[in-house]
Design a protein around this motif. Structure first.
Motif, PDB file in Angstrom:
ATOM      1  N   ALA A   1       0.834  -1.204   0.000  1.00 17.53           N
ATOM      2  CA  ALA A   1       0.000   0.000   0.000  1.00 17.53           C
ATOM      3  C   ALA A   1       0.866   1.250   0.000  1.00 17.53           C
ATOM      4  O   ALA A   1       0.557   2.237  -0.692  1.00 17.53           O
ATOM      5  N   LEU A   2       1.942   1.248   0.775  1.00 15.80           N
ATOM      6  CA  LEU A   2       2.845   2.402   0.795  1.00 15.80           C
ATOM      7  C   LEU A   2       3.469   2.615  -0.580  1.00 15.80           C
ATOM      8  O   LEU A   2       3.503   3.748  -1.088  1.00 15.80           O
ATOM      9  N   THR A   3       3.978   1.539  -1.185  1.00 10.31           N
ATOM     10  CA  THR A   3       4.592   1.670  -2.505  1.00 10.31           C
ATOM     11  C   THR A   3       3.594   2.203  -3.520  1.00 10.31           C
ATOM     12  O   THR A   3       3.888   3.151  -4.269  1.00 10.31           O
ATOM     13  N   VAL A   4       2.404   1.617  -3.555  1.00  8.73           N
ATOM     14  CA  VAL A   4       1.398   2.001  -4.550  1.00  8.73           C
ATOM     15  C   VAL A   4       0.925   3.426  -4.341  1.00  8.73           C
ATOM     16  O   VAL A   4       0.858   4.231  -5.285  1.00  8.73           O
ATOM     17  N   SER A   5       0.568   3.765  -3.107  1.00  8.61           N
ATOM     18  CA  SER A   5       0.025   5.107  -2.859  1.00  8.61           C
ATOM     19  C   SER A   5       1.067   6.182  -3.126  1.00  8.61           C
ATOM     20  O   SER A   5       0.742   7.261  -3.648  1.00  8.61           O
ATOM     21  N   ARG A   6       2.315   5.899  -2.805  1.00 10.11           N
ATOM     22  CA  ARG A   6       3.353   6.896  -3.054  1.00 10.11           C
ATOM     23  C   ARG A   6       3.614   7.057  -4.545  1.00 10.11           C
ATOM     24  O   ARG A   6       3.904   8.165  -5.010  1.00 10.11           O
ATOM     25  N   LEU A   7       3.518   5.958  -5.303  1.00 11.19           N
ATOM     26  CA  LEU A   7       3.608   6.079  -6.760  1.00 11.19           C
ATOM     27  C   LEU A   7       2.506   6.992  -7.291  1.00 11.19           C
ATOM     28  O   LEU A   7       2.735   7.829  -8.165  1.00 11.19           O
ATOM     29  N   GLY A   8       1.301   6.821  -6.753  1.00 12.45           N
ATOM     30  CA  GLY A   8       0.191   7.665  -7.180  1.00 12.45           C
ATOM     31  C   GLY A   8       0.399   9.124  -6.864  1.00 12.45           C
ATOM     32  O   GLY A   8       0.133  10.001  -7.689  1.00 12.45           O
ATOM     33  N   GLU A   9       0.894   9.404  -5.658  1.00 14.34           N
ATOM     34  CA  GLU A   9       1.145  10.794  -5.288  1.00 14.34           C
ATOM     35  C   GLU A   9       2.276  11.378  -6.130  1.00 14.34           C
ATOM     36  O   GLU A   9       2.210  12.531  -6.574  1.00 14.34           O
ATOM     37  N   ALA A  10       3.326  10.588  -6.361  1.00 10.31           N
ATOM     38  CA  ALA A  10       4.468  11.074  -7.135  1.00 10.31           C
ATOM     39  C   ALA A  10       4.096  11.369  -8.575  1.00 10.31           C
ATOM     40  O   ALA A  10       4.705  12.232  -9.221  1.00 10.31           O
TER      41      ALA A  10
END
Length: 221
Positions: free
Chosen positions: A119-128
């Motif tokens: 979830a951290l990896t995915v959500s941070r990709l989305g924000e980035a």
């Protein structure tokens, strides 16, 4: 109500749900993969969303990125980077090429595979993906990892009509960052692709939107 009206309603419902950060079920086409994917806006994914994809869908958890974002982060098509005979002939029955790029973990994860880590990896990709040029990708993510990245075609649905492009096009229609999670829905008993009827029934039980890829293509291309 006519079939075209129903299709328009489904597309509008899908865009609205996505804009709220909710998942949408997308069936691509019977003459393509013939699969239904559960699709999330990447920035909205949390551990519960990863659990749903793992338990209720069962396929790979992948993040589809626009061509512009992939270019900003210098993300390759992985088959073009592998010096191995297995990568020399990559014919697909349903398409000309694979969209797969790197696999990554966020650098703040531990193993990278837990629901919280993914979830951290995915959500941070989305924000980035909101402002990709301002991100030092290698400083924030490491490869290989446990989240598969998919690189969308440059002209999206004008070039290719896979779940990668459908998901990124849906994000654009919802005025969201061009990063979306796709995960294939499998039949828990047979291990094959979940049928459209079963996927639609799941969506109805869970209060989610189901939409045909052909309808998205007609409205968003």
């Amino acid at each position: 109500m006519s079939r075209s009206s129903n299709a328009l309603d489904a597309v509008e419902a899908a865009v609205a749900a996505f804009a709220r950060g909710e998942p949408v079920l997308i069936h691509d086409a019977a003459d393509r993969e013939g699969e239904t994917d559960i699709v999330y806006p990447a920035h909205a994914v949390d551990a519960d969303a990863v659990r749903r994809m793992r338990e209720d869908a069962g396929g790979l958890v992948c993040v589809a990125l626009s061509d512009r974002v992939a270019d900003a982060w210098d993300l390759p098509f992985v088959q073009e980077t592998i010096d191995h005979p297995a990568a020399a002939d990559h014919e697909l029955a349903y398409d000309e090429r694979s969209s797969f790029s790197l696999t990554v973990n966020h650098r703040d994860t531990f193993t990278g595979i837990t629901d919280d880590d993914r979830a951290l990896t995915v959500s941070r990709l989305g924000e980035a993906a909101r402002a990709p040029a301002g991100i030092d990708f290698a400083s924030e993510f490491r490869a290989p990892g446990h989240v598969h990245l998919l690189r969308a075609a440059p002209d999206l649905l004008g070039d290719r009509q896979g779940h990668t492009e459908l998901a990124v096009a849906l994000a654009a229609a919802a005025d969201l960052p061009p990063a979306a999670v796709v995960c294939e829905m499998l039949d828990g008993e047979t291990g094959g692709a979940r049928t459209p009827a079963d996927a639609r029934a799941y969506a109805e039980r869970e209060g989610l939107v189901y939409v045909e890829g052909a309808d998205l293509l007609a409205r968003l291309a």
